[in-house]
Design a protein around this motif. Structure first.
Motif, PDB file in Angstrom:
ATOM      1  N   ASP A 153       0.464 -37.087 -16.253  1.00  0.00           N
ATOM      2  CA  ASP A 153      -0.496 -37.319 -17.469  1.00  0.00           C
ATOM      3  C   ASP A 153      -0.738 -35.878 -18.140  1.00  0.00           C
ATOM      4  N   ALA A 154      -1.253 -34.711 -17.196  1.00  0.00           N
ATOM      5  CA  ALA A 154      -1.539 -33.445 -17.777  1.00  0.00           C
ATOM      6  C   ALA A 154      -0.705 -32.878 -18.509  1.00  0.00           C
ATOM      7  N   HIS A 155       0.825 -33.086 -18.048  1.00  0.00           N
ATOM      8  CA  HIS A 155       1.915 -32.803 -18.598  1.00  0.00           C
ATOM      9  C   HIS A 155       2.270 -33.178 -20.012  1.00  0.00           C
ATOM     10  N   ARG A 156       1.877 -34.604 -20.178  1.00  0.00           N
ATOM     11  CA  ARG A 156       2.053 -35.166 -21.484  1.00  0.00           C
ATOM     12  C   ARG A 156       0.951 -34.692 -22.570  1.00  0.00           C
ATOM     13  N   ALA A 157      -0.185 -34.239 -22.073  1.00  0.00           N
ATOM     14  CA  ALA A 157      -1.142 -33.745 -22.730  1.00  0.00           C
ATOM     15  C   ALA A 157      -0.852 -32.321 -23.441  1.00  0.00           C
ATOM     16  N   GLY A 158      -0.186 -31.574 -22.619  1.00  0.00           N
ATOM     17  CA  GLY A 158       0.277 -30.151 -22.918  1.00  0.00           C
ATOM     18  C   GLY A 158       1.351 -30.411 -23.799  1.00  0.00           C
ATOM     19  N   LEU A 159       2.349 -31.240 -23.837  1.00  0.00           N
ATOM     20  CA  LEU A 159       3.292 -31.459 -24.899  1.00  0.00           C
ATOM     21  C   LEU A 159       2.850 -32.102 -26.203  1.00  0.00           C
ATOM     22  N   LEU A 160       1.849 -32.863 -26.265  1.00  0.00           N
ATOM     23  CA  LEU A 160       1.285 -33.466 -27.176  1.00  0.00           C
ATOM     24  C   LEU A 160       0.424 -32.516 -28.125  1.00  0.00           C
ATOM     25  N   TYR A 161      -0.240 -31.688 -27.335  1.00  0.00           N
ATOM     26  CA  TYR A 161      -1.141 -30.584 -28.079  1.00  0.00           C
ATOM     27  C   TYR A 161      -0.267 -29.752 -28.562  1.00  0.00           C
ATOM     28  N   GLY A 162       0.835 -29.176 -28.094  1.00  0.00           N
ATOM     29  CA  GLY A 162       1.925 -28.442 -28.562  1.00  0.00           C
ATOM     30  C   GLY A 162       2.438 -28.842 -29.860  1.00  0.00           C
ATOM     31  N   ARG A 163       2.832 -30.039 -29.780  1.00  0.00           N
ATOM     32  CA  ARG A 163       3.464 -30.562 -31.236  1.00  0.00           C
ATOM     33  C   ARG A 163       2.457 -30.840 -32.257  1.00  0.00           C
ATOM     34  N   THR A 164       1.369 -31.182 -31.960  1.00  0.00           N
ATOM     35  CA  THR A 164       0.254 -31.379 -33.067  1.00  0.00           C
ATOM     36  C   THR A 164      -0.252 -30.144 -33.736  1.00  0.00           C
ATOM     37  N   THR A 165      -0.170 -28.962 -32.945  1.00  0.00           N
ATOM     38  CA  THR A 165      -0.604 -27.680 -33.600  1.00  0.00           C
ATOM     39  C   THR A 165       0.333 -26.679 -34.008  1.00  0.00           C
ATOM     40  N   GLY A 166       1.795 -27.417 -34.139  1.00  0.00           N
ATOM     41  CA  GLY A 166       2.808 -26.381 -34.664  1.00  0.00           C
ATOM     42  C   GLY A 166       3.812 -25.618 -33.783  1.00  0.00           C
ATOM     43  N   MET A 167       3.481 -25.837 -32.347  1.00  0.00           N
ATOM     44  CA  MET A 167       4.252 -25.107 -31.335  1.00  0.00           C
ATOM     45  C   MET A 167       5.638 -25.426 -31.314  1.00  0.00           C
ATOM     46  N   SER A 168       6.750 -24.604 -31.013  1.00  0.00           N
ATOM     47  CA  SER A 168       7.988 -25.098 -30.752  1.00  0.00           C
ATOM     48  C   SER A 168       8.141 -25.958 -29.799  1.00  0.00           C
ATOM     49  N   TRP A 169       9.327 -26.764 -29.618  1.00  0.00           N
ATOM     50  CA  TRP A 169       9.715 -27.742 -28.432  1.00  0.00           C
ATOM     51  C   TRP A 169       9.448 -26.710 -27.208  1.00  0.00           C
ATOM     52  N   LEU A 170      10.073 -25.620 -27.260  1.00  0.00           N
ATOM     53  CA  LEU A 170      10.173 -24.657 -26.130  1.00  0.00           C
ATOM     54  C   LEU A 170       8.718 -24.583 -25.475  1.00  0.00           C
ATOM     55  N   ASP A 171       7.968 -24.160 -26.399  1.00  0.00           N
ATOM     56  CA  ASP A 171       6.481 -23.588 -26.007  1.00  0.00           C
ATOM     57  C   ASP A 171       5.695 -24.797 -25.791  1.00  0.00           C
ATOM     58  N   SER A 172       5.963 -25.806 -26.507  1.00  0.00           N
ATOM     59  CA  SER A 172       5.292 -27.117 -26.086  1.00  0.00           C
ATOM     60  C   SER A 172       5.625 -27.705 -24.573  1.00  0.00           C
ATOM     61  N   ALA A 173       6.634 -27.499 -24.248  1.00  0.00           N
ATOM     62  CA  ALA A 173       7.044 -27.762 -22.919  1.00  0.00           C
ATOM     63  C   ALA A 173       6.668 -26.869 -21.753  1.00  0.00           C
ATOM     64  N   ARG A 174       6.662 -25.650 -22.224  1.00  0.00           N
ATOM     65  CA  ARG A 174       5.986 -24.331 -21.150  1.00  0.00           C
ATOM     66  C   ARG A 174       4.558 -24.913 -21.039  1.00  0.00           C
ATOM     67  N   LEU A 175       3.616 -25.161 -22.209  1.00  0.00           N
ATOM     68  CA  LEU A 175       2.463 -25.553 -22.082  1.00  0.00           C
ATOM     69  C   LEU A 175       2.200 -26.919 -21.074  1.00  0.00           C
ATOM     70  N   ALA A 176       2.927 -27.722 -21.465  1.00  0.00           N
ATOM     71  CA  ALA A 176       3.100 -28.910 -20.626  1.00  0.00           C
ATOM     72  C   ALA A 176       3.130 -28.715 -19.082  1.00  0.00           C
ATOM     73  N   ASN A 177       4.313 -27.682 -18.564  1.00  0.00           N
ATOM     74  CA  ASN A 177       4.348 -27.232 -17.397  1.00  0.00           C
ATOM     75  C   ASN A 177       2.984 -26.728 -16.922  1.00  0.00           C
ATOM     76  N   LEU A 178       2.409 -25.860 -17.315  1.00  0.00           N
ATOM     77  CA  LEU A 178       1.179 -25.108 -17.254  1.00  0.00           C
ATOM     78  C   LEU A 178      -0.007 -26.212 -16.758  1.00  0.00           C
ATOM     79  N   MET A 179      -0.057 -27.329 -17.766  1.00  0.00           N
ATOM     80  CA  MET A 179      -1.152 -28.106 -17.311  1.00  0.00           C
ATOM     81  C   MET A 179      -1.159 -29.107 -16.257  1.00  0.00           C
ATOM     82  N   GLY A 180       0.502 -29.285 -16.018  1.00  0.00           N
ATOM     83  CA  GLY A 180       0.493 -29.855 -14.791  1.00  0.00           C
ATOM     84  C   GLY A 180       0.470 -28.923 -13.362  1.00  0.00           C
ATOM     85  N   ALA A 181       0.390 -27.817 -13.629  1.00  0.00           N
ATOM     86  CA  ALA A 181       0.352 -26.768 -12.339  1.00  0.00           C
ATOM     87  C   ALA A 181      -1.172 -26.771 -12.293  1.00  0.00           C
TER      88      ALA A 181
END
Length: 313
Positions: free
Chosen positions: A253-281
């Motif tokens: 769930d934390a991972h999904r939040a990072g992905l969604l935040y990235g996409r709603t703020t204009g981050m690339s798919w790569l950086d959105s997925a990176r943020l998702a990884n970080l939120m899970g960690a």
């Protein structure tokens, strides 16, 4: 404030008790036909959980604008007040009279074996939570009742709101045709490594083939990071080493939040997925799905240290 994100999924209470012994010493295989056991559990805790609640909590940590969409019981007052106190829009949480909020009762022994009982309660009525007047930049259809997941998916699709399909714990409910139906409505698929294998098996299609019809597919692989499939490319994203490995509950769930935040703020798919990884960690280093509380500045610093890129704004 960032654009709203509709978080469709379950809201639940998790009651977790610890038996300071081993189940195998008290459950006799030759007597299971007349099983009657009782465990003394001196340690017990109650956690706020459910996919909608967990994703909303993490998205708010990032500075996002989550709007959880869920059905809850008459006992949900404290949970709703908690979310509202965090500044989360709770206007689409619907209280179902005469029901309890979904609840999971888990007893764990010293060998980390678990005996669990799940009461769906108000979650069974999630399809009744109408979204016909909703507006949002993105949405997510996370584990919930099967009828609710399809109802939300159809409504988001009809409104032209792109959404992430997160099969998760609802996997046993979805046959191949069900998954294909959902993929025809969604823009993104997220799954862990095991779920991804089941999806391929039940649909008879590879992830690459599935990704060709979507904006992206993201597969989490625990300590091995994640795989991003988008625009015909497959990118392996290394994991962020957590401070400690304490409790994986709610990491997806934390991972999904990072992905969604990235996409709603204009981050690339790569950086959105990176943020998702970080939120899970960040989440895995804390016990329970909603007890970690890093500041946005701290998340930004960790993101820069791990991947060399900060949060938008």
């Amino acid at each position: 404030m960032t654009a709203p994100v509709l978080i469709c999924g379950s809201m639940a209470f998790d009651t977790i008790a610890v038996f300071e012994g081993r189940f195998r010493e008290h459950i006799l295989p030759e007597r299971v036909q007349s099983l009657s056991v009782s465990f003394l559990v001196p340690s017990m805790r109650k956690e706020y959980g459910g996919c909608a609640g967990n994703i909303a909590y993490n998205l708010k940590l990032l500075g996002g604008n989550p709007v959880p969409v869920a059905t809850v019981g008459e006992d949900a007052g404290e949970y709703v007040e908690r979310l509202a106190g965090l500044g989360i829009d709770v206007s689409r949480l619907r209280v179902m009279p005469g029901t309890y909020t979904a609840q999971c009762f888990i007893t764990t022994d010293l060998d980390d074996n678990q005996i669990a009982a799940f009461h769906p309660g108000a979650m069974e009525f999630s399809a009744q939570n109408d979204l016909s007047d909703a507006s949002a930049a993105w949405g997510v259809v996370a584990p919930d009742s099967k009828a609710g997941m399809f109802a939300h998916a159809e409504r988001l699709h009809a409104k032209g709101i792109p959404f992430v399909f997160d099969l998760g714990q609802a996997m046993p409910l979805f046959e191949g045709a069900d998954i294909e139906r959902m993929l025809g409505l969604a823009q993104v698929l997220t799954a862990n490594d095991y779920e991804a294998g089941i999806i391929e098996q039940r649909t008879g299609r590879s992830l690459a083939d599935i990704a060709a019809g979507l904006q992206a597919v993201v597969v989490t692989r625990g300590g091995q990071g994640a795989t991003l499939l988008t625009e015909g490319q497959t990118v392996e994203i290394p994991a962020v080493k957590p401070e400690a490995v304490v409790d994986p509950t709610g990491c997806g769930d934390a991972h999904r939040a990072g992905l969604l935040y990235g996409r709603t703020t204009g981050m690339s798919w790569l950086d959105s997925a990176r943020l998702a990884n970080l939120m899970g960690a960040i989440k895995i280093a804390s016990r329970g799905p909603q007890n970690h509380a890093p500041s946005r500045q701290q998340i930004d610093s960790l993101m820069r240290a791990a991947y060399g890129v900060g949060l938008p704004g």
